[in-house]
Design a protein around this motif. Structure first.
Motif, PDB file in Angstrom:
ATOM      1  N   LYS A  13      38.769  30.193  40.797  1.00  0.00           N
ATOM      2  CA  LYS A  13      38.177  30.976  39.824  1.00  0.00           C
ATOM      3  C   LYS A  13      38.438  32.650  40.556  1.00  0.00           C
ATOM      4  O   LYS A  13      37.953  31.825  42.059  1.00  0.00           O
ATOM      5  N   PRO A  14      38.708  33.394  40.110  1.00  0.00           N
ATOM      6  CA  PRO A  14      38.242  34.527  40.920  1.00  0.00           C
ATOM      7  C   PRO A  14      37.290  35.161  41.661  1.00  0.00           C
ATOM      8  O   PRO A  14      35.880  34.346  41.175  1.00  0.00           O
ATOM      9  N   PRO A  15      37.416  36.030  42.336  1.00  0.00           N
ATOM     10  CA  PRO A  15      35.774  36.523  43.165  1.00  0.00           C
ATOM     11  C   PRO A  15      35.123  37.230  41.602  1.00  0.00           C
ATOM     12  O   PRO A  15      35.685  38.127  40.564  1.00  0.00           O
ATOM     13  N   GLN A  16      33.900  37.280  42.037  1.00  0.00           N
ATOM     14  CA  GLN A  16      32.787  37.754  40.945  1.00  0.00           C
ATOM     15  C   GLN A  16      33.634  38.902  40.017  1.00  0.00           C
ATOM     16  O   GLN A  16      33.451  39.170  39.838  1.00  0.00           O
ATOM     17  N   GLY A  17      34.122  40.210  41.313  1.00  0.00           N
ATOM     18  CA  GLY A  17      34.449  41.479  40.828  1.00  0.00           C
ATOM     19  C   GLY A  17      35.835  41.281  40.334  1.00  0.00           C
ATOM     20  O   GLY A  17      35.543  42.534  39.701  1.00  0.00           O
ATOM     21  N   GLU A  18      35.994  40.320  40.250  1.00  0.00           N
ATOM     22  CA  GLU A  18      37.767  40.194  38.869  1.00  0.00           C
ATOM     23  C   GLU A  18      37.459  39.758  38.079  1.00  0.00           C
ATOM     24  O   GLU A  18      39.157  39.131  37.109  1.00  0.00           O
ATOM     25  N   LYS A  19      36.578  39.074  37.154  1.00  0.00           N
ATOM     26  CA  LYS A  19      36.720  38.307  36.333  1.00  0.00           C
ATOM     27  C   LYS A  19      37.310  38.284  35.002  1.00  0.00           C
ATOM     28  O   LYS A  19      38.154  38.324  34.466  1.00  0.00           O
ATOM     29  N   GLY A  20      37.600  40.757  34.871  1.00  0.00           N
ATOM     30  CA  GLY A  20      38.447  40.487  34.150  1.00  0.00           C
ATOM     31  C   GLY A  20      39.222  40.385  33.948  1.00  0.00           C
ATOM     32  O   GLY A  20      40.826  41.277  33.395  1.00  0.00           O
ATOM     33  N   ARG A  21      39.739  40.835  35.471  1.00  0.00           N
ATOM     34  CA  ARG A  21      41.088  40.479  35.960  1.00  0.00           C
ATOM     35  C   ARG A  21      42.322  39.736  35.905  1.00  0.00           C
ATOM     36  O   ARG A  21      43.563  39.815  36.300  1.00  0.00           O
ATOM     37  N   GLU A  22      42.101  38.605  34.828  1.00  0.00           N
ATOM     38  CA  GLU A  22      42.462  36.992  35.178  1.00  0.00           C
ATOM     39  C   GLU A  22      43.897  37.409  34.945  1.00  0.00           C
ATOM     40  O   GLU A  22      44.341  37.981  33.948  1.00  0.00           O
ATOM     41  N   ILE A  23      45.135  36.867  35.585  1.00  0.00           N
ATOM     42  CA  ILE A  23      46.566  36.950  35.173  1.00  0.00           C
ATOM     43  C   ILE A  23      47.230  35.198  34.480  1.00  0.00           C
ATOM     44  O   ILE A  23      46.996  34.788  35.069  1.00  0.00           O
ATOM     45  N   HIS A  24      47.467  35.627  33.491  1.00  0.00           N
ATOM     46  CA  HIS A  24      48.147  34.360  33.012  1.00  0.00           C
ATOM     47  C   HIS A  24      49.400  34.288  33.127  1.00  0.00           C
ATOM     48  O   HIS A  24      50.263  35.484  32.392  1.00  0.00           O
TER      49      HIS A  24
END
Length: 130
Positions: A118-129
């Protein structure tokens, strides 16, 4: 004179048997030749198909290497990789190895498996598919 007639009859019978044998053998021989020609044609066709499949396998392996390389660059630069992607990439790498290839990609799998799922805590909204 009777012996000569008997010998003539026997010779005639032998000639008739040989003649019938030749008549029966000719179609059998033709059939055997046709089967041999068919087998040779089939063998040639199968060799051509195998050559084409080997070429396709090489092309697929080249594409797999490119995809593995891109994935390694992408996911290591971002620092994480979803578990499902890791599994898919490991399967692709196993297929790639099964084709007798392994150069440079061996460490890709290891690097990707070491990444967080999973992305680090600060990057949750930036998940790229992809």
């Amino acid at each position: 004179m009777g012996d000569i007639n008997d010998m003539g009859k026997a010779a005639g019978s032998v000639s008739a048997i040989l003649g019938l044998g030749a008549l029966l053998f000719k179609p059998v021989r033709k059939r055997m030749q046709a089967r041999k020609a068919f087998r040779e044609e089939l063998s040639t066709s199968l060799k051509q198909i195998n050559r084409a499949l080997e070429g396709l396998s090489d092309d697929i392996a080249d594409l797999q290497y490119e995809r593995l390389s891109q994935a390694q660059d992408f996911y290591t630069s971002r620092g994480w990789c979803p578990g499902a992607k890791k599994e898919m990439l490991c399967k692709m790498h196993a297929s790639y190895r099964a084709k007798g290839r392994n150069h440079l990609s061996e460490h890709y799998e290891e690097e990707i498996l070491r990444l967080a799922d999973k992305p680090p805590q600060g990057e949750k909204g930036r998940e790229i598919h992809e």
